[in-house]
Design a protein around this motif. Structure first.
Motif, PDB file in Angstrom:
ATOM      1  N   UNK A 194     -33.176  17.887  30.548  1.00 24.50           N
ATOM      2  CA  UNK A 194     -32.753  17.452  29.580  1.00 24.50           C
ATOM      3  C   UNK A 194     -33.857  17.838  28.430  1.00 24.50           C
ATOM      4  N   UNK A 195     -33.473  18.099  27.146  1.00 24.00           N
ATOM      5  CA  UNK A 195     -34.192  18.411  26.051  1.00 24.00           C
ATOM      6  C   UNK A 195     -34.617  17.151  25.351  1.00 24.00           C
ATOM      7  N   UNK A 196     -35.838  16.991  24.846  1.00 17.49           N
ATOM      8  CA  UNK A 196     -36.264  15.886  24.121  1.00 17.49           C
ATOM      9  C   UNK A 196     -37.319  16.399  22.651  1.00 17.49           C
ATOM     10  N   UNK A 197     -37.429  15.426  22.010  1.00 18.56           N
ATOM     11  CA  UNK A 197     -38.156  15.596  20.844  1.00 18.56           C
ATOM     12  C   UNK A 197     -39.276  14.759  21.068  1.00 18.56           C
ATOM     13  N   UNK A 198     -40.735  15.061  21.202  1.00 12.48           N
ATOM     14  CA  UNK A 198     -41.767  14.216  21.235  1.00 12.48           C
ATOM     15  C   UNK A 198     -42.640  14.291  19.888  1.00 12.48           C
ATOM     16  N   UNK A 225     -44.381  17.580  35.080  1.00  8.05           N
ATOM     17  CA  UNK A 225     -43.599  18.792  35.160  1.00  8.05           C
ATOM     18  C   UNK A 225     -42.836  18.997  33.907  1.00  8.05           C
ATOM     19  N   UNK A 226     -42.959  18.583  32.696  1.00  9.54           N
ATOM     20  CA  UNK A 226     -42.382  18.616  31.556  1.00  9.54           C
ATOM     21  C   UNK A 226     -42.785  19.915  30.630  1.00  9.54           C
ATOM     22  N   UNK A 240     -34.184  16.497  34.681  1.00 13.46           N
ATOM     23  CA  UNK A 240     -32.955  15.701  34.739  1.00 13.46           C
ATOM     24  C   UNK A 240     -33.248  14.279  35.438  1.00 13.46           C
ATOM     25  N   UNK A 241     -33.930  14.414  36.715  1.00 16.10           N
ATOM     26  CA  UNK A 241     -34.101  13.261  37.431  1.00 16.10           C
ATOM     27  C   UNK A 241     -35.218  12.316  36.831  1.00 16.10           C
ATOM     28  N   UNK A 276     -29.708  12.388  20.702  1.00 16.42           N
ATOM     29  CA  UNK A 276     -29.708  11.614  19.845  1.00 16.42           C
ATOM     30  C   UNK A 276     -29.768  12.016  18.465  1.00 16.42           C
ATOM     31  N   UNK A 277     -30.814  13.133  18.411  1.00 15.53           N
ATOM     32  CA  UNK A 277     -30.954  13.733  17.002  1.00 15.53           C
ATOM     33  C   UNK A 277     -30.001  14.275  16.405  1.00 15.53           C
ATOM     34  N   UNK A 278     -29.236  15.131  17.486  1.00 10.00           N
ATOM     35  CA  UNK A 278     -27.926  15.904  17.005  1.00 10.00           C
ATOM     36  C   UNK A 278     -26.785  14.939  16.703  1.00 10.00           C
ATOM     37  N   UNK A 279     -26.808  13.962  17.349  1.00 14.15           N
ATOM     38  CA  UNK A 279     -25.772  12.746  17.020  1.00 14.15           C
ATOM     39  C   UNK A 279     -25.785  12.173  15.541  1.00 14.15           C
ATOM     40  N   UNK A 280     -27.150  12.014  15.139  1.00 10.97           N
ATOM     41  CA  UNK A 280     -27.501  11.490  14.109  1.00 10.97           C
ATOM     42  C   UNK A 280     -27.288  12.599  12.867  1.00 10.97           C
ATOM     43  N   UNK A 281     -27.620  13.747  13.106  1.00 17.90           N
ATOM     44  CA  UNK A 281     -27.249  14.754  12.117  1.00 17.90           C
ATOM     45  C   UNK A 281     -25.842  14.900  11.965  1.00 17.90           C
TER      46      UNK A 281
END
Length: 93
Positions: A1-5, A27-28, A52-53, A81-86
């Protein structure tokens, strides 16, 4: 899964090394990175690929602890979450 850090705090040696080393251990993969220093404040934003795990709640907590050690604030959020907020904010205009 992609995430924003995101990482923000007083600039000092070792921030990038600390964050990227932690991510490598987990392993990110870092997909994209932007960093700058504004008036002595270090800011960094990364798009990362989290396995994903992975336990996202535990990962977020570990990154907050790492931030305390490095003297910065580190937050990670699921990219969805960012996409949904946008999408929501686009509907309010």
């Amino acid at each position: 899964m992609r995430a924003i850090l995101t990482t923000v705090g007083q600039d000092k040696t070792g921030i990038v090394a600390g964050v990227s080393g932690f991510l490598a251990e987990k392993e990110i993969n870092i997909l994209d990175l932007s960093q700058t220093i504004l008036n002595g404040y270090f800011t960094m934003m990364m798009v990362v690929d989290v396995p994903d795990d992975a336990d996202f709640t535990a990962l977020s907590s570990e990154l907050k602890d790492l931030g305390k050690k490095l003297g910065v604030e580190i937050n990670i959020r699921n990219e969805k979450m960012y996409a949904a907020m946008h999408e929501l904010s686009g509907g309010l205009e």
